[in-house]
Design a protein around this motif. Sequence first.
Motif: not given
Length: 267
Positions: A74-90, A136-148
């Motif tokens: 649901x969180x991912x879907x909310x971001x996709x709907x708001x910003x056109x299917x792209x997410x640069x960072x998680x 993956x839709x961010x044109x090679x600019x996607x990134x994930x940062x895990x807080x460990x």
Amino acid sequence: MTTNHPRKTALVTGAGTGVGAATALGLARRGYDVLVNYSKSEREAREIEAACREAGADVLVVQGSVADDADCRRLAAAAAERWGGRLDALVNNAGISVFAGDAAWDALDVEAFQRIYGVNVIGSFQMVRACLPLLQAAGGEGCIVNVSSVAGSLGIGSSVPYIASKGAMNSMTLHLARTLAPTVRVNAVCPGMITTRWFVDGIGQQGFEKMKAQYEGATPLGRACTAEDVAEAIVWLVDGARTVTGELLQLDAGMHLGAAPRLAGAR
């Protein structure tokens, strides 16, 4: 593919307080639109929403537990709907623990392990899985940062389940960095002690002050992290570290170096 959304976007879990809140605000100030996720602290999440909007960001505030896969989707879907299917960072910041000393074995049971793993490890994986097509839709600019945590590499921390969960998160970070390249970078930050309410809530004000003094006395830099210290590192990994992936960045004032005597005359 990419979208025509004019600004970069980020989803930060556990962003109502502490490191997550500081990260959401740091990204907003860097020009990102932000989804602020929280599980319980709506009032504080709304305060962060206001601060991010003041910084010029478009902000979504969404309640949900990362331990629930339906909430993650649901969180991912909310971001996709708001910003056109792209997410640069998680930013997988949501995390929990129990505070149990090394000899407090009776305070730990199967439920404690399952609850902590459900948020810290499984929840982070579920968020990655839900958000991956957007990243993956961010044109090679996607990134994930895990807080460990340094708990995952040094084997010390608030409890055995927490330590084990952060070790698992570190291993998962390395695996994802390999398998999601080259389109998505994956890194983790590993703070030592952070001077946030999380520690005070867990061990009380007196215990917090004692731990902070001990920590500052035992680390080469003689200081504990603030939420803003950790957020600065996360924002750099998101927006400035274009060639960095698979890193477990220690933010512990040198704690991982171990205690060492100072040389005579050293400053």
